[in-house]
Design a protein around this motif. Structure first.
Motif, PDB file in Angstrom:
ATOM      1  N   PHE A 150      45.518  24.903  42.170  1.00  0.00           N
ATOM      2  CA  PHE A 150      44.086  24.695  41.964  1.00  0.00           C
ATOM      3  C   PHE A 150      43.790  24.894  40.480  1.00  0.00           C
ATOM      4  N   ASP A 151      42.666  24.363  40.021  1.00  0.00           N
ATOM      5  CA  ASP A 151      42.304  24.414  38.604  1.00  0.00           C
ATOM      6  C   ASP A 151      41.758  25.798  38.269  1.00  0.00           C
ATOM      7  N   ALA A 152      42.625  26.638  37.697  1.00  0.00           N
ATOM      8  CA  ALA A 152      42.247  28.023  37.416  1.00  0.00           C
ATOM      9  C   ALA A 152      41.372  28.149  36.178  1.00  0.00           C
ATOM     10  N   SER A 153      41.256  27.090  35.387  1.00  0.00           N
ATOM     11  CA  SER A 153      40.474  27.173  34.149  1.00  0.00           C
ATOM     12  C   SER A 153      38.994  27.421  34.424  1.00  0.00           C
ATOM     13  N   LYS A 154      38.568  27.160  35.645  1.00  0.00           N
ATOM     14  CA  LYS A 154      37.152  27.340  36.002  1.00  0.00           C
ATOM     15  C   LYS A 154      36.807  28.794  36.316  1.00  0.00           C
ATOM     16  N   TYR A 155      37.852  29.645  36.453  1.00  0.00           N
ATOM     17  CA  TYR A 155      37.623  30.995  36.962  1.00  0.00           C
ATOM     18  C   TYR A 155      38.038  32.059  35.947  1.00  0.00           C
ATOM     19  N   GLU A 156      37.484  33.239  36.132  1.00  0.00           N
ATOM     20  CA  GLU A 156      37.887  34.380  35.304  1.00  0.00           C
ATOM     21  C   GLU A 156      37.997  35.629  36.165  1.00  0.00           C
ATOM     22  N   ILE A 157      38.809  36.566  35.666  1.00  0.00           N
ATOM     23  CA  ILE A 157      39.050  37.823  36.374  1.00  0.00           C
ATOM     24  C   ILE A 157      38.344  38.949  35.630  1.00  0.00           C
ATOM     25  N   LYS A 158      37.621  39.761  36.362  1.00  0.00           N
ATOM     26  CA  LYS A 158      37.010  40.953  35.781  1.00  0.00           C
ATOM     27  C   LYS A 158      37.385  42.167  36.632  1.00  0.00           C
ATOM     28  N   GLN A 159      37.490  43.293  35.969  1.00  0.00           N
ATOM     29  CA  GLN A 159      37.780  44.534  36.686  1.00  0.00           C
ATOM     30  C   GLN A 159      36.609  45.493  36.484  1.00  0.00           C
ATOM     31  N   TYR A 160      36.106  46.009  37.588  1.00  0.00           N
ATOM     32  CA  TYR A 160      34.977  46.927  37.566  1.00  0.00           C
ATOM     33  C   TYR A 160      35.363  48.219  38.283  1.00  0.00           C
ATOM     34  N   LYS A 161      34.458  49.200  38.206  1.00  0.00           N
ATOM     35  CA  LYS A 161      34.609  50.420  38.991  1.00  0.00           C
ATOM     36  C   LYS A 161      33.286  50.731  39.679  1.00  0.00           C
ATOM     37  N   ALA A 162      33.396  51.170  40.924  1.00  0.00           N
ATOM     38  CA  ALA A 162      32.217  51.561  41.700  1.00  0.00           C
ATOM     39  C   ALA A 162      32.323  53.044  42.038  1.00  0.00           C
ATOM     40  N   LYS A 163      31.193  53.730  42.082  1.00  0.00           N
ATOM     41  CA  LYS A 163      31.193  55.164  42.385  1.00  0.00           C
ATOM     42  C   LYS A 163      31.090  55.371  43.891  1.00  0.00           C
ATOM     43  N   SER A 164      32.116  56.011  44.460  1.00  0.00           N
ATOM     44  CA  SER A 164      32.115  56.290  45.895  1.00  0.00           C
ATOM     45  C   SER A 164      31.192  57.469  46.212  1.00  0.00           C
ATOM     46  N   LYS A 165      31.043  57.741  47.479  1.00  0.00           N
ATOM     47  CA  LYS A 165      30.087  58.751  47.949  1.00  0.00           C
ATOM     48  C   LYS A 165      30.346  60.119  47.335  1.00  0.00           C
ATOM     49  N   ASP A 166      31.641  60.471  47.135  1.00  0.00           N
ATOM     50  CA  ASP A 166      31.968  61.788  46.581  1.00  0.00           C
ATOM     51  C   ASP A 166      32.100  61.771  45.063  1.00  0.00           C
ATOM     52  N   GLY A 167      31.724  60.654  44.431  1.00  0.00           N
ATOM     53  CA  GLY A 167      31.760  60.563  42.978  1.00  0.00           C
ATOM     54  C   GLY A 167      33.020  59.936  42.406  1.00  0.00           C
ATOM     55  N   THR A 168      34.029  59.709  43.218  1.00  0.00           N
ATOM     56  CA  THR A 168      35.274  59.097  42.747  1.00  0.00           C
ATOM     57  C   THR A 168      35.025  57.655  42.339  1.00  0.00           C
ATOM     58  N   MET A 169      35.580  57.255  41.193  1.00  0.00           N
ATOM     59  CA  MET A 169      35.413  55.891  40.708  1.00  0.00           C
ATOM     60  C   MET A 169      36.502  55.010  41.312  1.00  0.00           C
ATOM     61  N   ILE A 170      36.076  53.928  41.958  1.00  0.00           N
ATOM     62  CA  ILE A 170      36.977  53.040  42.692  1.00  0.00           C
ATOM     63  C   ILE A 170      37.075  51.698  41.962  1.00  0.00           C
TER      64      ILE A 170
END
Length: 690
Positions: free
Chosen positions: A426-446
């Motif tokens: 598939f044509d991957a030039s249309k897409y990009e990858i990002k990495q994020y973090k979300a804060k879980s209930k106990d404060g741990t970053m996921i």
């Protein structure tokens, strides 16, 4: 005390009978029961009729099948002696062929494939739907192999000895009846074997608990027993560790899924190694036993930390002495993904912030030194095959939008070159990858990865699929999913890979923070990622779905019963769902180290809070769930999915259900079956989330 034990046994027995009486869907646990299969057929028919009529179904099927059958796929090598071995399926070989090419021809990029075993022809001749499950060869010439074949794709295999020169099974060679056991060559005329030796020889998990040495030409019943575990163990198995020309016959007694004792068979005795029961062995190189620690280990006042890779002088260890060297101690954001050995070198795939780095380690003058392999960054590196007879090896690199590339490499001089890449399906030039973090209930970053179109509009309307696993210290790493590309990304979808706890992304503690009474952390992590996507206005609950299989099937089963407000689509594949009875079904008892024992009141107390089957309620706004499983799954019982569907349907909830008649825990045995599964799954997701 005897009276007390008797009373407890009676109470337990009454409890089990009461439980059976309460569960009116137990008949669906009869895998091949006539009424149960009629239920399956009815559900399958309704699902295929509805999803098969979706506008994208045929397009997804055709494109997926073309990918699975593509002749441009990489023929991944397994180096044994002077040959490379490979198993290959395509449109002309539906069940596949086991084949080989001279190593020199393969390395030069011009493999000349010699078919050793045609599984389609064998299936037709035997009138059995055989599925190839791998083989192990006779060192060092590899002229004979123990070939493992499954009936329909289950874990239980029939093992038969095969001569690669005559391309025939040996008429009077080693043959092992269907079992979940294992066997390996000790020498040309001896196997170390575990199998179902008869009444009382299996654990409560359904695996062998006896290890024997079997001499060629003698009846299996006369094989020498060298070890016997307890019925409550997960399993016991034997294997051979090689260090150059030296070979060690080993036994592993798995007490539970994560702990056990390791023995070496010497002088007609099984000698226990004085190492931590939760440590994992990763081979022997230059007389150094490679050990990965899952907990802190204090030796002679020095503490070696959880997650550290160490080595011990093996001959000294057998004398009772511990000569320890630290190989690598990962930091809090890293973990050791895989360890492999060549003839002289140690290869370590290190995961750092969920992307791979590859290192070569050498042992000289009593210490370890390392060099980094300048492999591609920001993706997943996998060691594909190493060579016992040299330092040459192959590794693979991929990420979500970079097609898999196989590299040939030499650890002796730290060089590598691209060998073959997948085409861009598939044509991957249309897409990009990002990495994020979300804060879980106990404060741990996921952390989580998101793959989306470069011009994505954060307006809350993007169909978004979250994929997660969260168990058994298995790391979820970036991958090139060609079928995900054509079936989901190219149709406007956003793909998310969530690195929730229970996995191994950040070492043993990341896993341990999600087991047993801490299991809710895993579910909360998934909700945190999902809510973060909604907060960012990538999507909204109406357009958000989640997918998981096996332990991930349990995860998504919990997700829709605990948080039906978050999702509009659930893909629940080969799942565990009835956590009250999971330890009584097939291999379920082996996972009590992960989930706990539901028969113990104090452990059922936390399991019952999330068990999807027990937590179904009437009058809820559940999404219309898609369940997929296999009749021939002999690891996770298909009864989990069957019972959940029956119970939900009786409560008035609409479900989608597809049970493949073969395929085992993988769900499919052929490319056509995989393409059909993709078409059903993605048609469902597009219908629900667009």
């Amino acid at each position: 005390m005897k009276k007390l034990n008797l009373v407890l046994m009676v109470i337990l027995g009454i409890s089990q009978i009461s439980q059976a009486q309460e569960d009116k869907y137990l008949w669906l646990e009869e895998v091949d029961g006539k009424v149960a299969l009629e239920f399956v057929e009815t559900q399958n028919k309704a699902t295929i009729e509805e999803l098969g009529a979706e506008k994208d179904f045929q397009d997804i099927y055709d494109k997926s099948l073309a990918i699975y059958n593509s002749t441009e796929r990489i023929a991944y090598p397994s180096i044994l002696g002077n040959y490379v071995y490979n198993f290959w399926r395509d449109k002309d070989h539906v069940r596949g062929v086991w084949r080989r090419s001279l190593l020199k021809d393969y390395t030069n990029g011009n493999p000349v494939w010699e078919t050793l075993l045609d599984i389609d022809a064998l299936s037709e001749a035997d009138d059995i739907k055989w599925v190839y499950k791998g083989s192990s060869g006779l060192y060092p010439d590899y002229n004979r192999f123990l070939v493992r074949l499954s009936k329909g794709g289950g874990d239980a295999v029939v093992t038969k000895e095969f001569d690669v020169n005559s391309k025939q099974f040996l008429e009077y060679g080693f043959k092992v009846d269907e079992s979940k056991g294992s066997s390996s060559y000790v020498d040309e005329n001896t196997l170390i074997i575990t199998t179902d030796f008869g009444k009382g020889t299996l654990t409560t998990s359904g695996y062998p608990r006896q290890v024997k040495l079997w001499k060629r030409g003698t009846p299996l019943k006369d094989a020498q027993q060298i070890f016997e575990g307890d019925t409550t163990n997960v399993q016991v198995f034997g294997y051979v560790l090689r260090d150059g020309s030296k070979a060690y016959t080993m036994v592993r007694q798995s007490i539970d899924f994560y702990t056990g004792k390791t023995f070496v068979w010497r002088n007609n005795k099984a000698i226990a190694l004085d190492i931590p029961e939760d440590a994992s062995t990763n081979g022997i190189l230059n007389n150094q036993l490679i050990l990965k620690l899952k907990s802190d280990w204090t030796v002679n006042t020095k503490t070696y930390k959880t997650g550290t890779l160490i080595s011990l002088n093996f001959t000294e260890l057998l004398k009772g002495n511990k000569d320890i060297q630290v190989i690598i101690e990962p930091d809090e954001f890293s973990s050791i993904s895989r360890v492999s050995t060549t003839k002289n070198k140690l290869l370590i795939d290190l995961l750092s912030n969920v992307t791979s780095q590859l290192y070569i380690y050498s042992f000289n003058n009593g210490t370890w030194s390392n060099e980094k392999v300048k492999a591609p960054d920001f993706g997943t590196i996998s060691i594909v095959s190493t060579n016992d007879l040299s330092d040459k090896y192959f590794f693979n690199f991929q990420n979500f939008i970079t097609p898999s590339t196989l590299y040939s490499a030499d650890a002796s001089n730290n060089t590598f070159k691209a060998y073959q890449s997948l085409p861009a399906f598939f044509d991957a030039s249309k897409y990009e990858i990002k990495q994020y973090k979300a804060k879980s209930k106990d404060g741990t970053m996921i952390p989580y990865f998101m793959v989306a179109a470069k011009d994505i509009k954060n307006d809350g309307t993007n169909p978004t699929l979250v994929f997660a696993y969260g168990g058994f210290e298995v790391s979820s790493r970036p991958f090139y999913g060609a079928t995900f590309g054509v079936s989901w990304l190219d149709k406007g979808g956003v793909f998310v890979l969530a690195n929730i706890r229970g996995g191994g992304e950040f070492g043993p503690k990341w896993h341990q923070d999600g087991v047993k009474e801490k299991r809710q952390n895993v579910f909360d992590d998934l909700y945190a990622v999902s809510e973060d996507l909604i907060t960012k206005k990538v999507t909204a609950p109406k357009h958000l779905g989640v997918m998981g299989g096996s332990n991930g099937g349990l995860l998504v089963g919990v997700a829709f019963t605990q948080r039906p407000d978050l999702y509009n689509a659930i893909v629940c594949q080969v799942p565990l769902l009835d956590m009250k009875r999971y330890n009584k079904l097939l291999a379920g008892a082996s996972w009590m180290g992960e989930y706990g024992n539901p028969d113990l009141p104090e452990e059922w107390e936390y399991i019952k809070k999330y068990s999807p089957y027990q937590n179904l309620k009437e009058g809820m706004n559940y999404p219309e769930v898609y369940f997929g499983t296999s009749t021939r799954d002999d690891r996770v019982h298909p009864g989990h999915a069957r019972k959940m569907v029956a119970k939900m349907n009786d409560m008035g909830y609409k479900t989608y259900y597809y049970e493949n008649t073969e395929g085992g825990h993988a769900g499919s045995s052929t490319n056509e079956q995989s393409a059909k599964s993709d078409a059903l799954t993605f048609s469902y997701l597009l219908m629900k989330l667009k």
